[in-house]
Motif scaffolding. Structure first.
Motif, PDB file in Angstrom:
ATOM      1  N   GLU A  36     -66.000  44.581  12.864  1.00 39.72           N
ATOM      2  CA  GLU A  36     -65.653  43.239  13.335  1.00 39.72           C
ATOM      3  C   GLU A  36     -64.235  42.861  12.907  1.00 39.72           C
ATOM      4  OE1 GLU A  36     -68.547  39.888  13.866  1.00 39.72           O
ATOM      5  OE2 GLU A  36     -69.480  40.904  12.165  1.00 39.72           O
ATOM      6  N   THR A 197     -62.926  47.241   9.797  1.00 41.21           N
ATOM      7  CA  THR A 197     -63.456  45.883   9.714  1.00 41.21           C
ATOM      8  C   THR A 197     -62.370  45.025   9.078  1.00 41.21           C
ATOM      9  OG1 THR A 197     -65.704  46.699   9.451  1.00 41.21           O
ATOM     10  CG2 THR A 197     -65.280  44.436   8.761  1.00 41.21           C
ATOM     11  N   ARG A 213     -63.796  36.672  16.412  1.00 41.39           N
ATOM     12  CA  ARG A 213     -64.761  35.794  15.748  1.00 41.39           C
ATOM     13  C   ARG A 213     -64.033  34.932  14.733  1.00 41.39           C
ATOM     14  NH1 ARG A 213     -69.813  37.852  11.894  1.00 41.39           N
ATOM     15  NH2 ARG A 213     -70.688  35.769  11.416  1.00 41.39           N
ATOM     16  N   GLY A 228     -70.128  36.614  17.519  1.00 42.47           N
ATOM     17  CA  GLY A 228     -69.577  37.955  17.568  1.00 42.47           C
ATOM     18  C   GLY A 228     -70.554  38.921  16.946  1.00 42.47           C
ATOM     19  N   GLY A 230     -71.190  43.307  15.512  1.00 42.11           N
ATOM     20  CA  GLY A 230     -70.584  44.534  15.030  1.00 42.11           C
ATOM     21  C   GLY A 230     -70.205  45.463  16.157  1.00 42.11           C
TER      22      GLY A 230
END
Length: 647
Positions: A36, A197, A213, A228, A230
């Motif tokens: 993310e 991430t 996000r 949002g 993953g």
């Protein structure tokens, strides 16, 4: 529901201050999936930076639970949290937090040091990352030689060094101009595209808009979350491509110490004045100890040499029971025959019979009261006397009752204006040919001018007595004077049939003088050792100040994965090296003082030996470890987030 990469469950964070408890986060819950890109936004004081610090294991919540890959962190030890920071997280700070004394390559490679990566591998990786970020020509530059945007890109490269999959960026564009800020955001988008991430903290809505996000905080609570999810397996595969984690190697304890020593030396060289001032107390202390020991050793050797000049291993036989015995003047059994007999013993080196008297001496118009010593031809050997001119009389001259004499320097000055050799000196009624001059001797016993003549001539022509005042015996070098004394006593007692004599062992003088010398040397050495300990206290104080000055550096090292033991080891080795180098400089200074003393002929007897020098080095290193432990422990126990936010 799939297990989250990062999960915050009802987390609260409160701080205690003089005004009471301040709650920064209140019952925050949050799930972050692998791959993310999240922006945490909110006004100043909303708790966004505190949340990011908890996510990065720089801070601990006071309530709730935080899980990384399903593992709760609140019960983890500090070293376990350091491992998470080292292997899973990469930090990008608003103020860059680069080490000013390290090059761009060394700054980027810093996390790999604590991951156990070899020098060549980590430097190659660091240069590759810098080249990808457009800094291929700046790899050797220090932070002060880079612009703000370039420094932030170095910080990004550092966050990627260990191949961590989670990038935490705290206001990464806050200190940059618009163009540099756009470049940094482009790099973050690229990292996200590669499967990293990314968690971005900002107060700028335009910056937050780069993230799919957005989580908004206000007064420590999440007020909105744009949702949002993953990344898919496709994203997980992307993790394996451009930024593979470096292979860790199993390092020996020696390798770990070598790495810490290298960092300590770089820190010392980058703060030369502070290092020199820290060393100063040790330099003075070690120089004092080595000099005092060398001086004491030299003084002992000088005293021993002077004692040797009197007769290294001599026994003096006197009539009577002891010094001051009123009957000694009546005892006439100590004779030349005794001296001759003792001289034939296997353990005896040389012998001289002795008798003396005061006689007026006349040489031309000069007159002086002299002490005449009737002695044997072996006296120079017995007493270690030095001839300055001419010669000493022979055994044949002694047996022939020759009127020859050897004078000391006092007699030469009092009775002669030129060279006395070959001149005639009138001693009482006996004319004496001067055949030699000897140096000053404690054997003469006073400042009176002294003339040495054959004991036969003194007895028959000057003093009119065959009675000896004493017999001086020098024993062989490999024979104990104590044992020789016992044997001599038995020999003379057998010859005399009674114990009408006593023996004085000159070794008693040596022992008394050496004991006094050793006591004085020990006293002065103790004083010098106190100076060394004071130097150690100075090292501790300056190292404590150094820790306070380097709090941010310590925070950065902790943030990139250093364990408490790594910090403790570095500062402890730094303290030990400072004291060791200070000890070397102190020894060199002591050698220079000794050389200068010899060069200027000051007569100060420095005598340097190996063991005191080695001992001084060992002591200085031990002082560095002993007095450096408390500052090093203070550095190791710093809280990462408090260290990073320190001014």
């Amino acid at each position: 529901m799939a297990e989250a990469l990062l999960e915050v469950r009802g987390v609260s964070r409160a701080y205690h201050s003089g005004a009471g408890e301040i709650v920064v986060l209140k019952d925050v819950s949050l799930r972050i999936q692998t791959g993310e890109f999240i922006a945490i936004i909110g006004p100043s004081g909303s708790g966004k930076s505190t949340l990011m610090n908890i996510l990065g294991c720089l801070d601990r919540p006071t309530g709730g639970s935080y899980l990384v890959n399903g593992n709760a962190t609140e019960e983890m030890r500090s070293d376990d949290l350091a491992r998470l920071r080292r292997e899973h997280f990469g930090f990008i700070f608003q103020r860059y937090n680069l080490m000013e004394d390290l090059s761009a390559t060394e700054n980027v490679a810093l996390p790999a040091i604590y991951a156990g990566v070899g020098v060549e591998a980590r430097n190659a990786r660091a240069r590759t990352l810098l080249e990808k970020l457009g800094l291929g020509e700046r790899t050797s530059n220090k932070p002060s030689q880079l612009s703000g945007g370039q420094q932030q890109r170095v910080s990004i490269a550092r966050s990627l060094m260990n191949g961590g999959v989670i990038i935490l960026a705290d206001e990464p564009t806050g200190a940059l101009d618009h163009a540099s800020g756009q470049q940094v955001m482009e790099e973050l988008r690229r990292l996200h595209a590669q499967g990293k991430t990314v968690v971005l903290v900002t107060h700028d809505a335009a910056i937050a808009a780069n993230a799919p996000r957005v989580i908004e905080l206000s007064d420590g609570c999440i007020v909105s979350d744009s949702g949002g999810g993953g990344r898919s397996a496709q994203c997980a595969e992307a993790l394996n491509d451009p930024d593979l984690p470096l292979a860790r190697t199993s390092r020996s304890r020696l390798d770990v110490v070598r790495e810490a020593a290298g960092m300590a030396v770089r820190s010392m060289l980058s703060h030369r004045l502070r290092t020199l001032l820290t060393m100063l107390g040790i330099i003075i202390g070690v120089a004092a100890v080595v000099s005092v020991v060398a001086l004491g050793k030299g003084a002992q050797s000088q005293v021993e040499s002077q004692i040797n000049e009197l007769g290294a291993s001599t026994l003096e036989v006197f009539p009577g029971s002891d010094f001051g015995d009123p009957r000694s003047a009546e005892i006439e059994t100590l004779v030349v025959g005794d001296a001759n007999h003792l001289g034939e013993l296997s353990y005896v080196d040389s012998v001289s019979p002795n008798l003396s008297g005061s006689v007026a001496a006349l040489q031309g118009s000069r007159r002086a009261n002299t002490q005449v010593l009737g002695v044997g031809a072996e006296l120079p050997r017995v007493r270690g006397m030095r001839l300055l001119a001419g010669r000493f009389f022979t055994e044949a001259e002694v047996e022939a009752h020759r009127a020859v004499g050897v004078i000391d320097q006092k007699a030469a000055s009092a009775l002669f204006s030129g060279s006395p050799i070959g001149s005639t000196l009138l001693l009482g009624s006996m004319p004496v040919e001067v055949i030699g001059v000897v140096g000053a001797s404690a054997f003469a016993g006073s400042a009176t001018p002294t003339v040495y003549v054959p004991h036969t001539s003194a007895a028959s022509r000057l003093l009119g007595s065959q009675r000896l005042e004493s017999i001086t015996v020098r024993v062989r070098d490999n024979v104990s004077t104590k044992a020789a004394e016992v044997l001599l006593r038995a020999e003379l007692q057998h010859r005399h049939g009674t114990n009408d004599f006593f023996i004085y062992n000159s070794d008693q003088i040596r022992k008394a003088v050496m004991k006094s010398s050793q006591t004085m040397a020990a006293l002065v050495s103790a004083i010098a050792a106190v100076a060394l300990i004071v130097g150690g206290v100075g090292v501790m104080n300056i190292m404590l100040v150094s820790v306070k000055e380097r709090v941010r550096e310590i925070g950065v090292r902790l943030a990139v994965g250093a364990r408490q033991g790594d910090i403790l080891r570095q500062f402890l080795i730094e303290s030990a090296l400072i004291c060791l180098f200070g000890g070397v400089l102190g020894i060199l200074f002591a050698f220079c003082v000794g050389a200068l003393s010899r060069l200027m002929s000051l007569g100060v007897p420095f005598q340097f030996t190996a063991w005191p020098v080695i001992g001084a080095l060992a002591c200085s290193s031990a002082i560095g470890l002993g007095f450096g432990y408390f500052p090093a422990r203070s550095a190791a126990q710093l809280d990462p987030i408090e260290a990073l936010t320190a001014d």
